[in-house]
Design a protein around this motif. Structure first.
Motif: not given
Ligand code: ZN
Ligand code: NAD
Length: 355
Positions: A193, A257, A271, A275
């Motif tokens: 991330d 994103h 998340h 990603n």
């Molecule tokens: Zn992020």
């Protein structure tokens, strides 16, 4: 017009600095009757960290579960729990955990002083009243939630943060020792991330010297951690997360994103995992970044989730596209002011259907 943005006011960094939390909070305790609320990831319920939380007097520990990423309904429930506990505001909210817990703690500190549901504030600068004093203590590195001016929430209609100056933490405690014990796959996904924050910031049209200074350093730290390793990796990754967050604070994220938010909203994919799953298909936008990402992935010996979208019902696919398209600043950063001519619904669908 240049943005005049709010930074975290105080931070402490170093192995073992968590031990200073009691002293930091002592300065904020108003009287013997007041209390602090510790919002803690329930993964620590049976870990030794639990015994080190400096609980005093009437303090409350609110164990939170992050199997699902934070939802507005959950924030409203937790805020209600704090209000029921005492009929006055706490002296502080202290979030201890990964990005999900840090976001929950930020959101609770905002919703204690702002009426209604947290869903009413999903967007930019809708929060009217300052939050309760809040402290962020990451136990997992990468999201940059410790420095950002947002708390990302999934609401009834959209996945969108409560973006405001009041959201920013008043104090952060960066103790790399707290990240020991994170499973290797989770460490990689949350680390990626951070890496993707850097790539999207450094390749965006909003880039400036401020964002590139932070983004380049964070990018290099991620490569060191995931290609070389070494005893200082936890320290480096914690600083990469902070720097990556600083980089996007004055620029923006991009294509990965925007698409990942759609995946998360419709399929509940977390998340970091989302990603990474998306990024592998974005060679046309970020060729160099995707190449380095694949090298890090290979070194970690992990398999990315595949076939997560192909074969999906049409209404779900349409909703994914809707959620991705709400994020206009991300598209503009990635593709420029004329982005709507370049990124149509059909093109987004084609990208999703490869995944
Ligand atoms: Zn992020
Ligand atoms: P997370 O907080 O969702 O945690 C992932 C897993 O790791 C959980 O099971 C958790 O219990 C576990 N965990 C955390 N610390 C641990 C430790 N020390 N030891 C063992 N297990 C541990 O993961 P994340 O990737 O840090 O956060 C993702 C969330 O952050 C998403 O909800 C995303 O939307 C949000 N986010 C926010 C921002 C922001 O700026 N506010 C930026 C990026 C992402």
């Amino acid at each position: 017009m240049f943005r005049n943005f709010k930074l975290v006011s105080k931070m402490i960094f170093g192995r073992g600095c968590f031990s200073q939390l009691d002293g930091i909070l002592a300065e904020k305790r108003l009287n013997s009757d007041s209390f602090m609320v510790f919002v803690v990831d329930d993964v620590f319920q049976d870990k030794s960290l639990k015994e080190r939380i400096p609980v005093r007097g009437k303090d409350l520990i609110l164990w939170v579960n992050v199997d699902d990423e934070p939802k507005t309904m959950y924030v409203d429930k937790l805020t209600g729990n704090v209000k029921e506990y005492m009929d006055r505001l706490p002296d502080g909210i202290i979030g201890i955990g990964g990005g999900s817990t840090l976001d929950l703690a930020k959101a609770i500190s905002l919703m204690l002083t702002n009426p209604g549901s947290s869903a009413d504030y999903q967007g930019w600068d809708l929060i009217k009243n300052p939050a309760v004093y809040h402290v962020g203590i990451p136990t997992l590195s990468g999201t940059g939630a410790e420095v950002s001016r947002t708390t990302v929430l999934t609401g009834p209609e959209k996945k969108l943060g409560l973006n405001s100056d009041y959201t920013v933490y008043d104090q952060i405690v960066l103790d790399p020792e707290l990240t020991e014990g994170v499973p290797a796959d989770q460490r990689f996904y949350t680390g990626m991330d951070c890496y993707i924050h850097c790539v999207e910031s450094l390749n965006g049209t909003f880039l400036n010297a401020f964002s590139s200074a932070y983004g380049e350093k964070a990018n290099d730290l991620c490569l060191e951690v995931f290609l070389e390793g070494g005893p200082e990796s936890a320290d480096k990754l914690m600083m990469a997360s902070y720097f990556g967050g600083m980089s996007i604070a004055y620029s923006q994220v991009g294509v990965c994103h925007a698409l990942s938010y759609g995946l998360s909203f419709v399929l509940g994919i977390h998340h970091g995992v989302g990603n990474a799953a998306v990024f592998d298909y974005l060679e046309e936008f970020y060729p160099h970044g995707v190449n380095e990402f694949r090298q890090m992935l290979e070194k970690q010996d992990l398999e990315l989730p595949r076939n997560i979208v192909s074969g999906i019902e049409n209404d779900k696919l349409e909703k994914m596209v809707d959620v991705a398209l709400i994020l206009e600043p991300l598209w503009e950063n990635a593709l420029g002011p004329e982005w709507k001519k370049k990124m149509t619904r059909e093109r987004i669908k084609d990208l999703y259907l490869q995944m």
